[in-house]
Scaffold this active site. Structure first.
Site, PDB file in Angstrom:
ATOM      1  N   SER A  14       0.861  -1.182   0.000  1.00  0.00           N
ATOM      2  CA  SER A  14       0.000   0.000   0.000  1.00  0.00           C
ATOM      3  C   SER A  14       0.897   1.230   0.000  1.00  0.00           C
ATOM      4  O   SER A  14       1.709   1.393  -0.914  1.00  0.00           O
ATOM      5  CB  SER A  14      -0.957  -0.040   1.189  1.00  0.00           C
ATOM      6  OG  SER A  14      -1.842   1.055   1.138  1.00  0.00           O
ATOM      7  N   HIS A  55      -2.916  -0.754  -3.314  1.00  0.00           N
ATOM      8  CA  HIS A  55      -4.148   0.001  -3.087  1.00  0.00           C
ATOM      9  C   HIS A  55      -4.181   1.184  -4.046  1.00  0.00           C
ATOM     10  O   HIS A  55      -3.235   1.967  -4.113  1.00  0.00           O
ATOM     11  CB  HIS A  55      -4.216   0.497  -1.641  1.00  0.00           C
ATOM     12  CG  HIS A  55      -4.443  -0.610  -0.660  1.00  0.00           C
ATOM     13  ND1 HIS A  55      -4.193  -0.477   0.678  1.00  0.00           N
ATOM     14  CD2 HIS A  55      -4.909  -1.873  -0.826  1.00  0.00           C
ATOM     15  CE1 HIS A  55      -4.500  -1.615   1.297  1.00  0.00           C
ATOM     16  NE2 HIS A  55      -4.919  -2.477   0.397  1.00  0.00           N
ATOM     17  N   ASP A 113      -4.642  -4.606   5.791  1.00  0.00           N
ATOM     18  CA  ASP A 113      -4.898  -5.453   4.630  1.00  0.00           C
ATOM     19  C   ASP A 113      -3.642  -6.266   4.309  1.00  0.00           C
ATOM     20  O   ASP A 113      -2.529  -5.747   4.316  1.00  0.00           O
ATOM     21  CB  ASP A 113      -5.292  -4.581   3.432  1.00  0.00           C
ATOM     22  CG  ASP A 113      -5.805  -5.394   2.256  1.00  0.00           C
ATOM     23  OD1 ASP A 113      -6.222  -6.553   2.468  1.00  0.00           O
ATOM     24  OD2 ASP A 113      -5.782  -4.878   1.124  1.00  0.00           O
TER      25      ASP A 113
END
Length: 200
Positions: free
Chosen positions: A23, A50, A143
């Site tokens: 990310s 992301h 995540d």
């Protein structure tokens, strides 16, 4: 450089696919990790970063200029091919079906992200089992932690970037907290591992 630790982790293991999640700080990390992979790489490599929804991802184009192997955005129902780097596009979850083809879905975001790393990793763990390497890099939320754990439970090799080196350490720290990965390595050593898969 602790190559013996990496060799021990790879011993007796046949790897068919690598899934990578990142990310915040992820593009920079991948630019250190992936260039240098040979044109005829023996694994399929799939990366989820992301992405802001509604913006077309430019990742495939950016990386294709720097890579010897073909790079493209993963397409629905497309079979995974070795020697190819795939990126998840924006706005859809990317998963791997049991027949090792991609599936795109519009299900709700996971950890505020779509595509979500957990979604890809858990499905790839089901499809590839012990023949999968999962790699989790820098990022600012949770995540990927459950996804890396799922890969470990399915017998795959789990690799997490050393949080001390990560631009944003939250994601690697969360993965380590949830289930101790097989290897916690700086980017240079993760690159070494990826290069060693060529002869594995």
């Amino acid at each position: 450089m602790n190559t013996s630790q990496i060799q021990a982790a790879l011993a007796g293991r046949t790897v068919e696919a690598v899934v990578i999640g990142a990310s915040a700080g992820g593009v920079g990390a991948l630019l250190r990790l992936l260039p240098g992979l040979p044109a005829h790489y023996p694994c399929a490599v799939v990366a989820v970063l992301h992405l802001p929804e509604g913006r077309q991802s430019q990742l495939a184009g950016v990386f294709q200029q720097r890579m010897k192997l073909p790079v493209r955005e993963a397409r629905d129902k497309e079979d995974l091919a070795s020697g190819t780097l795939y990126f998840a596009g924006s706005g859809y979850h990317l998963s791997v079906e049991l027949d090792r083809s991609f599936s795109l879905s519009c299900e709700a975001p996971v950890h505020f992200a779509r595509p979500a790393i957990d979604y890809l990793m858990a499905s790839a763990a089901d499809a590839y089992g012990p023949a999968l390497v999962g790699i989790l890099l820098t990022g600012a939320n949770q995540d990927g932690a459950a996804g890396i754990a799922a890969i470990g439970q399915a017998g795959g090799l789990t690799v997490v970037q050393d949080p001390r080196e990560a631009e944003v350490p939250t994601m690697p720290q969360e993965a380590i907290r949830l289930r101790q990965p097989d290897l916690v390595l700086p980017l240079d050593e993760i690159h070494t591992l990826l290069m060693m898969l060529e002869n594995n």
